[in-house]
Design a protein around this motif. Structure first.
Motif, mmCIF file in Angstrom:
data_model
loop_
_atom_site.group_PDB
_atom_site.id
_atom_site.type_symbol
_atom_site.label_atom_id
_atom_site.label_comp_id
_atom_site.label_asym_id
_atom_site.label_seq_id
_atom_site.Cartn_x
_atom_site.Cartn_y
_atom_site.Cartn_z
ATOM 1 N N ALA A 184 -5.274 4.134 -2.302
ATOM 2 C CA ALA A 184 -4.095 3.437 -1.783
ATOM 3 C C ALA A 184 -3.717 3.953 -0.395
ATOM 4 C CB ALA A 184 -2.923 3.601 -2.748
ATOM 5 N N TRP A 220 0.826 -1.216 0.000
ATOM 6 C CA TRP A 220 0.000 0.000 0.000
ATOM 7 C C TRP A 220 0.858 1.262 0.000
ATOM 8 C CZ3 TRP A 220 -5.031 -0.452 -0.993
ATOM 9 C CH2 TRP A 220 -5.671 -1.665 -0.707
ATOM 10 N N GLY A 235 -6.068 2.441 2.096
ATOM 11 C CA GLY A 235 -5.654 1.072 2.382
ATOM 12 C C GLY A 235 -4.430 1.022 3.278
ATOM 13 N N ILE A 279 -3.605 -1.592 -7.582
ATOM 14 C CA ILE A 279 -3.569 -2.319 -6.317
ATOM 15 C C ILE A 279 -3.586 -3.825 -6.567
ATOM 16 C CG2 ILE A 279 -4.868 -2.803 -4.202
ATOM 17 C CD1 ILE A 279 -5.688 0.211 -4.287
#
Length: 300
Positions: A195, A37, A198, A86
């Motif tokens: 991102a 991440w 996350g 991702i």
């Protein structure tokens, strides 16, 4: 930007193939010391800032679109950038880089199929043959893996290719009219925001190794990914699109998986199996069939 210099655009297209192709092994090496991440939030964030800076220097309208286009932009950003990047990051953690690169570039096949279902675009003989070649390539590539169950990395790579294809078709369906640089910048920013979310939700603790544990190989790979594989490559891509027809530009990206697979062999020591190479050849030919311009019947 002037569009009357096709020679310069072709040189830029070759350079883009090298930058994006070598980014595959760079990401794999970076993941050995940087959390997934953190890698994506940093790379996408720097790329977004670079595109916005380029737009401001060129005095392009970079404001967020209004009305329904704003919602369409969010959906496109989630599919084209956030989900795609991702999924690819975690795919490389669970499968060989060369194999992930091969599967990811089945994207033109999924895009052609989605365009047929969603947009009603007709399939000519060349594109139908391309779909058949692509299906055969995926079958050759995945068949040896079915005995023990498909690895998670392979499934994630397939998901990334499908997400990229759906995002491409969605943008065509939505008919976004905003400045291309603005569309790219905001999509990259959306990807960076996802991102970063996350990162905060799933990765507590240290995201980068301490300076004492960073070796030259990791530092070079991380720097290459952020500065060249993400920021410089995206700026180059938008310059190419401004100079060349979109179909020709897309056709030129077929150099990326060739460089990516070669880079995985030379830099990571991977040795693709014969089935990998056969599947790669079939998928490459299939993408070539799909991306070639359709033939038109000459008027009498």
């Amino acid at each position: 930007m002037s569009t009357n210099r096709p020679g310069a655009a072709r040189v830029m297209l070759v350079l883009l193939g090298l930058l994006w192709g070598l980014n595959w092994p760079a990401v794999k090496i970076s993941l050995s010391g940087v959390s997934p991440w953190a890698l994506r939030s940093t790379g996408l964030g720097v790329a977004a800032c670079t595109v916005f800076a380029l737009g401001l220097l060129r005095r392009r309208p970079m404001a967020l679109p209004r009305g329904r286009e704003r919602l369409h932009l969010v959906v496109a950003g989630l599919l084209n950038v956030a989900l795609f990047n991702i999924l690819l990051t975690f795919a490389q953690l669970g499968a060989a880089t060369s194999r992930v690169a091969i599967i990811t570039y089945s994207m033109p096949l999924w895009a052609t199929l989605a365009a047929r279902l969603v947009l009603g675009e007709r399939l000519d003989t060349l594109r139908a043959g391309g779909l058949a070649l692509g299906a055969a390539g995926l079958a050759v590539l995945l068949w040896p893996l079915l005995a023990g169950g498909l690895p998670a990395g392979i499934l994630l790579a397939l998901g990334a290719a499908i997400s990229w294809a759906l995002g491409t078709v969605y943008m065509k369906w939505a008919r976004l009219s905003a400045e291309p640089l603005a569309l790219a910048g905001w999509q990259l920013l959306i990807g960076a925001a996802v991102a970063l979310t996350g990162l905060m939700a799933f990765e507590p603790g240290r995201h980068f190794p301490p300076w004492s544990e960073i070796d030259v190989r990791l530092l070079l790979a991380l720097g290459y990914h952020i500065l060249f594989g993400m920021a410089a490559a995206h700026v180059l891509w938008f310059s190419i699109v401004a100079r060349m027809p979109a179909g020709v530009a897309a056709l030129g990206t077929l150099l990326v998986p060739v460089v990516g697979v070669s880079g995985a062999v030379l830099l990571l020591g991977e040795r693709p199996a014969l089935t990998d190479l056969a599947g790669f050849a079939l998928i490459f030919c299939a993408a070539l069939c799909v991306l070639l311009p359709a033939r038109r019947t000459a008027p009498r």
